[in-house]
Enzyme design. Structure first.
Site, PDB file in Angstrom:
ATOM      1  N   LYS A  43     -35.931  32.384  28.567  1.00 30.04           N
ATOM      2  CA  LYS A  43     -37.003  31.961  29.470  1.00 30.04           C
ATOM      3  C   LYS A  43     -38.041  32.658  30.342  1.00 30.04           C
ATOM      4  CE  LYS A  43     -35.832  26.885  29.817  1.00 30.04           C
ATOM      5  NZ  LYS A  43     -36.076  25.728  30.503  1.00 30.04           N
ATOM      6  N   LYS A  82     -37.224  22.398  16.572  1.00 28.82           N
ATOM      7  CA  LYS A  82     -36.228  21.458  17.533  1.00 28.82           C
ATOM      8  C   LYS A  82     -37.806  21.055  17.671  1.00 28.82           C
ATOM      9  CE  LYS A  82     -35.074  21.355  21.604  1.00 28.82           C
ATOM     10  NZ  LYS A  82     -35.136  20.251  22.123  1.00 28.82           N
ATOM     11  N   LYS A  92     -40.226  18.762  24.055  1.00 30.42           N
ATOM     12  CA  LYS A  92     -41.823  18.678  24.938  1.00 30.42           C
ATOM     13  C   LYS A  92     -42.467  19.550  25.408  1.00 30.42           C
ATOM     14  CE  LYS A  92     -38.498  16.866  28.347  1.00 30.42           C
ATOM     15  NZ  LYS A  92     -38.069  18.181  29.474  1.00 30.42           N
TER      16      LYS A  92
HETATM   17  P1  ATP Z   1     -38.129  21.542  26.924  1.00 30.35           P
HETATM   18  O1  ATP Z   1     -39.388  21.866  25.958  1.00 30.35           O
HETATM   19  O2  ATP Z   1     -39.179  21.393  28.726  1.00 30.35           O
HETATM   20  O3  ATP Z   1     -36.633  22.240  26.723  1.00 30.35           O
HETATM   21  P2  ATP Z   1     -36.703  19.226  25.390  1.00 30.35           P
HETATM   22  O4  ATP Z   1     -37.537  18.366  24.346  1.00 30.35           O
HETATM   23  O5  ATP Z   1     -36.078  20.418  25.266  1.00 30.35           O
HETATM   24  O6  ATP Z   1     -38.077  19.694  25.799  1.00 30.35           O
HETATM   25  P3  ATP Z   1     -34.818  19.003  27.113  1.00 30.35           P
HETATM   26  O7  ATP Z   1     -35.348  18.393  29.085  1.00 30.35           O
HETATM   27  O8  ATP Z   1     -34.990  20.481  27.500  1.00 30.35           O
HETATM   28  O9  ATP Z   1     -35.944  18.345  26.451  1.00 30.35           O
HETATM   29  O10 ATP Z   1     -32.993  18.113  26.439  1.00 30.35           O
HETATM   30  C1  ATP Z   1     -33.934  17.005  27.635  1.00 30.35           C
HETATM   31  C2  ATP Z   1     -32.443  16.140  27.120  1.00 30.35           C
HETATM   32  O11 ATP Z   1     -33.015  15.892  25.293  1.00 30.35           O
HETATM   33  C3  ATP Z   1     -30.912  17.055  26.109  1.00 30.35           C
HETATM   34  O12 ATP Z   1     -29.940  16.454  25.950  1.00 30.35           O
HETATM   35  C4  ATP Z   1     -31.151  17.290  25.420  1.00 30.35           C
HETATM   36  O13 ATP Z   1     -29.953  18.098  24.376  1.00 30.35           O
HETATM   37  C5  ATP Z   1     -32.753  16.846  24.114  1.00 30.35           C
HETATM   38  N1  ATP Z   1     -33.413  17.046  23.478  1.00 30.35           N
HETATM   39  C6  ATP Z   1     -34.431  17.621  23.603  1.00 30.35           C
HETATM   40  N2  ATP Z   1     -34.857  18.084  22.286  1.00 30.35           N
HETATM   41  C7  ATP Z   1     -34.053  17.246  21.300  1.00 30.35           C
HETATM   42  C8  ATP Z   1     -34.326  17.382  19.936  1.00 30.35           C
HETATM   43  N3  ATP Z   1     -34.903  17.648  19.257  1.00 30.35           N
HETATM   44  N4  ATP Z   1     -33.445  16.097  19.380  1.00 30.35           N
HETATM   45  C9  ATP Z   1     -32.265  15.567  19.776  1.00 30.35           C
HETATM   46  N5  ATP Z   1     -32.168  15.704  21.154  1.00 30.35           N
HETATM   47  C10 ATP Z   1     -33.020  16.284  22.063  1.00 30.35           C
HETATM   48 MG    MG Z   2     -34.794  21.639  25.818  1.00 26.22          MG
END
Ligand code: ATP
Ligand code: MG
Length: 363
Positions: free
Chosen positions: A119, A229, A232
């Site tokens: 990061k 993937k 958010k």
């Molecule tokens: P960030 O970009 O802030 O890392 P993120 O969308 O990757 O956001 P996280 O906060 O890292 O989300 O993860 C929250 C949960 O959502 C975790 O359990 C992760 O495994 C799940 N998750 C994140 N992205 C996906 C995706 N594209 N498909 C399925 N599950 C997801």
């Molecule tokens: Mg993430």
């Protein structure tokens, strides 16, 4: 004997997307419902973790409450006495224990955390692999020092405090968090061997996977770039369906989703990631088994028809979810939060007091 504690949190740095919904929120609520009779379930919003990387602070407070509402709208029972929801920053013991643990944590230990390395480098927008000469190395190091916060550096210590304050045994972790869980175990053992039995040691990663069932690995892909993937924190948001998107906006994103030039629909993650992602989303949004969705579309030639089907079922999903969100009983939710936060302060403060006594801050 009190019940063993399962603890999990969802970071509130943005609205959640359909990947978070199907991959994290729904499984988490199922787990809470299935386990709540035998375990204490601690679901918290790790709000202090929200700004280890830059965010818009003017919306944070509302974002945190919004995420709590999402739990309720997605079906989390608010009236079960063993299910607790709370905001991390409303339990000051998290920050206090973090400081104490910080002083028993090695600088080198934190520097080795792979997520910190990833990061911080991402934030400095540089790639160490490309730093091939000494001057470039120094430039990279300077930029890392400028742009990386100490919060990002030591957040695994805060995560250890999140877990240890409640004596949590089970913490579902994905691959990206397993090193942090191992650290929580290490620091707990270190403190226990030096000061006596202060902390319950959480189970090792392998046992966590056995307990929760190894992550199915669901990864909804970005609609614009289906090789990565949906995330958010992605800047443009163009390839992401947020739970708060209007059905029209979602349909527009689906109709514009990147596909390929094969011209035939196949479930083929390697060669047709865009089409494969659409089939996957359709199955989840319509609660139809993936195999049957594949059977229906395999070999067809119209990507447009597939997109329309996806847009249609997503529209229904979003409408249904947003209706539930608007029906969340705000009064009941706030009362639950406040009652749980009071109870969590009691538990956390009892652990903190033991630690304060052990290190000589209290008698
Ligand atoms: P960030 O970009 O802030 O890392 P993120 O969308 O990757 O956001 P996280 O906060 O890292 O989300 O993860 C929250 C949960 O959502 C975790 O359990 C992760 O495994 C799940 N998750 C994140 N992205 C996906 C995706 N594209 N498909 C399925 N599950 C997801
Ligand atoms: Mg993430």
């Amino acid at each position: 004997m009190s019940k063993p504690v399962i603890l999990t949190g969802l970071r509130a740095n943005n609205d959640l997307h359909i990947g978070n919904y199907f991959g994290a929120l729904l499984p988490l609520i199922d787990m809470a419902k299935n386990r709540a009779d035998e375990y204490e379930i601690n679901l918290f919003v790790p709000d202090l973790h929200s700004f280890t990387t830059p965010i818009d602070h003017s919306t944070l407070y509302e974002q945190i409450l919004h995420n709590v509402r999402l739990f309720a709208a997605a079906g989390l029972p608010l009236d079960h006495p063993n299910i607790h929801i709370y905001r991390q920053s409303y339990v000051p013991a998290h920050s206090e224990l973090t400081w104490i643990l910080d002083c028993f944590t090695g600088f080198g230990e934190m520097s080795r955390m792979t997520q910190f390395k990833d990061k911080s480098q991402k934030q400095a927008s540089i790639d160490l692999a490309n730093a091939d000469d000494a001057e470039h190395h120094r430039e990279v190091a300077r930029e890392l020092f400028r742009s990386t916060s100490v919060g990002l550096f030591n957040y695994p210590v805060l995560m250890a405090a999140d877990i240890l304050l409640y004596g949590a045994t089970y913490v579902p972790v994905g691959d990206d968090q397993s090193q942090h869980l191992e650290f929580a175990r290490d620091i707990a053992e270190r403190m226990n061997s030096r000061f006596g039995e202060l902390f319950t040691i959480p189970k090792p990663v392998k046992e966590q996977h056995e307990f929760f069932g190894k992550d199915q690995g669901l990864r909804i892909k970005d609609l614009v770039d289906p090789t990565k993937k949906m995330s958010k924190s992605d800047e443009t948001g163009r390839g992401i369906i947020f739970l708060g998107d209007t059905p029209e906006a979602a349909a527009k994103k689906i109709m514009g989703a990147t596909t390929d030039s094969v011209g035939l629909i196949h479930y083929d993650p390697q060669n047709q990631p865009g089409v494969t992602n659409l089939l996957q989303i359709l199955a989840l949004a319509s609660s139809e088994p993936l195999d049957s969705v594949i059977d229906r579309f395999d070999g067809q030639t119209s990507y447009g028809a597939l997109k329309e089907a996806v847009a249609g079922s997503l529209s229904q999903l979003l409408q249904g979810f947003q209706a539930k969100l608007s029906e969340v009983d705000e009064g009941a939710l706030m009362a639950k939060l406040e009652a749980d936060e009071k109870q969590m302060n009691e538990t956390a403060n009892a652990t903190l007091l033991n630690v304060q006594k052990a290190v000589g801050l209290r008698i």
